[in-house]
Design an enzyme around this catalytic site. Structure first.
Site, short mmCIF file in Angstrom:
data_model
loop_
_atom_site.label_atom_id
_atom_site.label_comp_id
_atom_site.label_asym_id
_atom_site.label_seq_id
_atom_site.Cartn_x
_atom_site.Cartn_y
_atom_site.Cartn_z
N CYS A 33 2.60 -15.68 -9.67
CA CYS A 33 4.00 -15.78 -9.23
C CYS A 33 4.72 -14.44 -9.31
O CYS A 33 5.88 -14.33 -8.98
CB CYS A 33 4.76 -16.85 -10.01
SG CYS A 33 5.02 -16.49 -11.74
N CYS A 51 8.99 -14.95 -12.11
CA CYS A 51 9.13 -15.66 -13.38
C CYS A 51 10.11 -14.90 -14.28
O CYS A 51 9.89 -13.72 -14.57
CB CYS A 51 7.77 -15.78 -14.06
SG CYS A 51 7.83 -16.81 -15.54
N CYS A 68 3.03 -21.14 -10.98
CA CYS A 68 2.46 -20.48 -9.81
C CYS A 68 3.49 -20.59 -8.69
O CYS A 68 4.56 -21.16 -8.89
CB CYS A 68 1.09 -21.05 -9.41
SG CYS A 68 1.08 -22.75 -8.83
#
Length: 167
Positions: free
Chosen positions: A102, A106, A28
């Protein structure tokens, strides 16, 4: 506030087989709430049968105190945890990557299993608002264990009853 609906975890069985001890990364933004709770539940329920990591794309300095309190109520102590920075190597060395808000931060590597769990961000919220998020994460972790074919441990932490003043 009602508990968020728990969507089914997309099947991992159609993908190449996982190693005998799969590694799961929870990501996150701040690694101070959702990913910390998910990692703690998976660690508690799977023990050494799953390698568990968590990280954030912009980690906070500390884990959210309301998250620490909500997890303590669930019988899991995460007070010593610290947010960690997300690196490409952390993603590369994980079999399953579960993102929690996120976005595009990522890194993507072919051959990894990516799942996105849409959950409310507990940042800035009190423990009463964190509890339903915690409970939804616990349900999703149980579903993930089933998909990984890892039975949860039979020991269950003793839940602490929330005080009437903080509901």
């Amino acid at each position: 506030m009602s508990t968020p609906a728990v969507p089914s975890v997309p099947s991992l069985s159609s993908l190449p087989s996982l190693p005998s001890v799969p590694s799961v990364l929870f990501v996150c933004v701040h690694n101070a709430g959702r990913s910390q709770m998910a990692a703690a539940f998976l660690t508690h329920l799977a023990g050494d049968r799953v390698q568990v990591r968590s990280a954030g794309s912009a980690p906070a300095d500390t884990v959210n105190p309301a998250v620490v309190e909500a997890m303590a109520e669930a019988g899991i102590d995460i007070s010593a945890e610290t947010p960690k920075v997300l690196t490409a190597e952390t993603v590369r060395s994980s079999d399953v990557v579960i993102t929690m808000g996120c976005g595009d931060a990522c890194p993507y590597f072919p051959g990894k299993r990516y799942l996105d769990w849409t959950l409310t961000d507990p940042a800035g919220q009190g423990v009463a608002a964190v509890r339903p998020i915690r409970d939804a994460i616990e349900q999703r972790v149980h579903a993930l264990l089933a998909e990984l074919d890892v039975p949860p441990s039979t020991s269950r932490p003793e839940r602490v009853r929330a005080g009437a003043d903080d509901r």
